[in-house]
Write a protein that holds these residues in place. Structure first.
Motif, PDB file in Angstrom:
ATOM      1  N   LYS A 100       8.421  -1.661   9.340  1.00  0.00           N
ATOM      2  CA  LYS A 100       8.991  -2.980   9.029  1.00  0.00           C
ATOM      3  C   LYS A 100      10.293  -2.833   8.244  1.00  0.00           C
ATOM      4  N   HIS A 101      10.292  -1.965   7.247  1.00  0.00           N
ATOM      5  CA  HIS A 101      11.513  -1.726   6.486  1.00  0.00           C
ATOM      6  C   HIS A 101      12.594  -1.091   7.361  1.00  0.00           C
ATOM      7  N   SER A 102      12.187  -0.212   8.256  1.00  0.00           N
ATOM      8  CA  SER A 102      13.147   0.434   9.149  1.00  0.00           C
ATOM      9  C   SER A 102      13.835  -0.590  10.036  1.00  0.00           C
ATOM     10  N   ARG A 103      13.072  -1.462  10.637  1.00  0.00           N
ATOM     11  CA  ARG A 103      13.643  -2.459  11.544  1.00  0.00           C
ATOM     12  C   ARG A 103      14.554  -3.424  10.803  1.00  0.00           C
ATOM     13  N   MET A 104      14.127  -3.847   9.626  1.00  0.00           N
ATOM     14  CA  MET A 104      14.970  -4.736   8.833  1.00  0.00           C
ATOM     15  C   MET A 104      16.273  -4.055   8.427  1.00  0.00           C
ATOM     16  N   ALA A 105      16.183  -2.772   8.063  1.00  0.00           N
ATOM     17  CA  ALA A 105      17.376  -2.050   7.631  1.00  0.00           C
ATOM     18  C   ALA A 105      18.356  -1.845   8.776  1.00  0.00           C
ATOM     19  N   MET A 106      17.858  -1.584   9.974  1.00  0.00           N
ATOM     20  CA  MET A 106      18.746  -1.417  11.121  1.00  0.00           C
ATOM     21  C   MET A 106      19.498  -2.708  11.420  1.00  0.00           C
ATOM     22  N   LEU A 107      18.781  -3.833  11.379  1.00  0.00           N
ATOM     23  CA  LEU A 107      19.429  -5.126  11.597  1.00  0.00           C
ATOM     24  C   LEU A 107      20.388  -5.455  10.461  1.00  0.00           C
ATOM     25  N   ALA A 108      19.956  -5.161   9.231  1.00  0.00           N
ATOM     26  CA  ALA A 108      20.768  -5.513   8.064  1.00  0.00           C
ATOM     27  C   ALA A 108      22.075  -4.730   8.032  1.00  0.00           C
ATOM     28  N   TRP A 109      22.021  -3.430   8.319  1.00  0.00           N
ATOM     29  CA  TRP A 109      23.249  -2.629   8.306  1.00  0.00           C
ATOM     30  C   TRP A 109      24.219  -3.137   9.368  1.00  0.00           C
ATOM     31  N   THR A 110      23.690  -3.417  10.555  1.00  0.00           N
ATOM     32  CA  THR A 110      24.545  -3.902  11.646  1.00  0.00           C
ATOM     33  C   THR A 110      25.198  -5.229  11.274  1.00  0.00           C
ATOM     34  N   GLY A 111      24.401  -6.149  10.709  1.00  0.00           N
ATOM     35  CA  GLY A 111      24.946  -7.446  10.326  1.00  0.00           C
ATOM     36  C   GLY A 111      25.948  -7.348   9.200  1.00  0.00           C
ATOM     37  N   PHE A 112      25.666  -6.504   8.229  1.00  0.00           N
ATOM     38  CA  PHE A 112      26.553  -6.344   7.079  1.00  0.00           C
ATOM     39  C   PHE A 112      27.936  -5.860   7.517  1.00  0.00           C
ATOM     40  N   VAL A 113      27.949  -4.814   8.332  1.00  0.00           N
ATOM     41  CA  VAL A 113      29.219  -4.230   8.772  1.00  0.00           C
ATOM     42  C   VAL A 113      29.930  -5.142   9.770  1.00  0.00           C
ATOM     43  N   ALA A 114      29.176  -5.791  10.660  1.00  0.00           N
ATOM     44  CA  ALA A 114      29.788  -6.662  11.664  1.00  0.00           C
ATOM     45  C   ALA A 114      30.539  -7.816  11.013  1.00  0.00           C
ATOM     46  N   VAL A 115      29.943  -8.432   9.999  1.00  0.00           N
ATOM     47  CA  VAL A 115      30.590  -9.548   9.310  1.00  0.00           C
ATOM     48  C   VAL A 115      31.857  -9.085   8.605  1.00  0.00           C
ATOM     49  N   ASP A 116      31.791  -7.941   7.950  1.00  0.00           N
ATOM     50  CA  ASP A 116      32.964  -7.430   7.241  1.00  0.00           C
ATOM     51  C   ASP A 116      34.053  -6.941   8.188  1.00  0.00           C
ATOM     52  N   ASN A 117      33.734  -6.821   9.474  1.00  0.00           N
ATOM     53  CA  ASN A 117      34.734  -6.475  10.475  1.00  0.00           C
ATOM     54  C   ASN A 117      35.247  -7.708  11.214  1.00  0.00           C
ATOM     55  N   GLY A 118      34.887  -8.898  10.723  1.00  0.00           N
ATOM     56  CA  GLY A 118      35.463 -10.118  11.252  1.00  0.00           C
ATOM     57  C   GLY A 118      34.643 -10.882  12.259  1.00  0.00           C
ATOM     58  N   LEU A 119      33.425 -10.442  12.551  1.00  0.00           N
ATOM     59  CA  LEU A 119      32.589 -11.172  13.506  1.00  0.00           C
ATOM     60  C   LEU A 119      32.159 -12.504  12.906  1.00  0.00           C
ATOM     61  N   ARG A 120      32.379 -13.581  13.644  1.00  0.00           N
ATOM     62  CA  ARG A 120      32.076 -14.925  13.158  1.00  0.00           C
ATOM     63  C   ARG A 120      31.378 -15.744  14.232  1.00  0.00           C
ATOM     64  N   VAL A 121      30.569 -16.686  13.798  1.00  0.00           N
ATOM     65  CA  VAL A 121      29.939 -17.656  14.685  1.00  0.00           C
ATOM     66  C   VAL A 121      30.393 -19.038  14.241  1.00  0.00           C
ATOM     67  N   TYR A 122      30.988 -19.778  15.133  1.00  0.00           N
ATOM     68  CA  TYR A 122      31.517 -21.102  14.800  1.00  0.00           C
ATOM     69  C   TYR A 122      30.644 -22.180  15.426  1.00  0.00           C
ATOM     70  N   PRO A 123      30.661 -23.397  14.847  1.00  0.00           N
ATOM     71  CA  PRO A 123      31.439 -23.847  13.677  1.00  0.00           C
ATOM     72  C   PRO A 123      30.840 -23.345  12.362  1.00  0.00           C
ATOM     73  N   LEU A 124      31.684 -23.228  11.343  1.00  0.00           N
ATOM     74  CA  LEU A 124      31.243 -22.733  10.043  1.00  0.00           C
ATOM     75  C   LEU A 124      30.656 -23.865   9.221  1.00  0.00           C
ATOM     76  N   PRO A 125      29.527 -23.631   8.561  1.00  0.00           N
ATOM     77  CA  PRO A 125      28.969 -24.661   7.675  1.00  0.00           C
ATOM     78  C   PRO A 125      29.777 -24.771   6.386  1.00  0.00           C
ATOM     79  N   ASP A 126      29.758 -25.932   5.791  1.00  0.00           N
ATOM     80  CA  ASP A 126      30.479 -26.129   4.532  1.00  0.00           C
ATOM     81  C   ASP A 126      29.897 -25.236   3.446  1.00  0.00           C
ATOM     82  N   GLY A 127      30.778 -24.650   2.643  1.00  0.00           N
ATOM     83  CA  GLY A 127      30.351 -23.843   1.508  1.00  0.00           C
ATOM     84  C   GLY A 127      30.202 -22.375   1.787  1.00  0.00           C
ATOM     85  N   TYR A 128      30.503 -21.932   3.040  1.00  0.00           N
ATOM     86  CA  TYR A 128      30.310 -20.524   3.375  1.00  0.00           C
ATOM     87  C   TYR A 128      31.590 -19.819   3.800  1.00  0.00           C
TER      88      TYR A 128
END
Length: 229
Positions: A100-128
């Motif tokens: 369970k920790h392994s699967r969460m960590a694989m998803l978390a690392w991918t999401g963390f790096v993807a966002v910091d590389n500019g990946l976005r989903v629109y429209p953006l909610p207010d406050g984020y």
């Protein structure tokens, strides 16, 4: 401090993953303590729960220590259990937690790096808008989203615990098996091929757990985006 800008939906999804990871750590630790306490008063049943040691057999990864006998038969066993945790808790439960920790960590690392590389989903909610992966937590707290995340994660955990509880009572379920294989990775595979796929998941998951801790630490310390230097 509250953020004046807002992050993306993908940042929000990352916070879901991160919250699940942290929630699992707290819940699994508490449950392990309860199981360990109950096991202390239960009679030995042998099999995987056996804690007998073969003094002549040494660990493959730590040859100066005896081989942990309760790891036998599990995918990824290299005899690495220097704290002898497997002597005190059911191995099926420990493997469930690791997967369970392994699967969460694989998803978390991918999401963390993807966002910091500019990946976005629109429209953006207010406050984020404008927050990075490292500062997304503050944005979620400021908008009240964190409470909702914990609520829904708690519901999912309650449902998933039914399978884990039945496994610990001898249902025959394999640790980490929720019957989810939509792409059919294991269809038509031999036992050796299935074991190989499970080993790949486990190795990548172990690496991801260390990688996620490293990427978060480096992101905060450097104050920069990817590659966090």
């Amino acid at each position: 401090p509250a953020l004046n800008t807002s992050t993306t939906l993908l940042d929000f999804f990352f916070e879901v993953i991160l919250s699940i990871y942290l929630y699992h750590r707290m819940k699994l630790s508490l449950t392990a303590c309860l199981i360990g306490s109950a096991a202390a008063f239960a009679p030995s049943t042998g099999g995987r729960a056996s804690t007998s040691l073969a003094a002549s057999e040494k660990s493959a990864s730590l040859p100066f220590l005896p081989a942990p006998q309760n790891l036998k038969g599990y995918v990824g066993d290299v005899g690495f259990d220097p704290l002898r945790i497997s002597d005190y808790f059911p191995m099926d439960y420990l493997r469930e937690a690791e997967l369970k920790h392994s699967r969460m960590a694989m998803l978390a690392w991918t999401g963390f790096v993807a966002v910091d590389n500019g990946l976005r989903v629109y429209p953006l909610p207010d406050g984020y808008e404008g927050a990075t992966s490292a500062t997304a937590h503050d944005a979620a707290v400021a908008t009240g989203a964190m409470g909702q995340i914990l609520l829904f994660v708690g519901i999912l955990e309650c449902l998933s615990w039914i399978s884990v509880s039945q496994m610990l009572q001898g249902s025959g379920r394999e640790p980490g098996d929720f019957g989810l294989d939509p792409i059919g990775f294991l269809e038509g595979k031999s036992e050796a091929e299935i074991e190989s796929m499970k080993l790949k998941e486990l190795k990548n998951g172990r690496l991801a757990m260390m990688a996620f801790g490293g990427v978060v630490t480096q992101s905060v310390l450097s104050g920069h985006g990817f590659p966090y230097v």
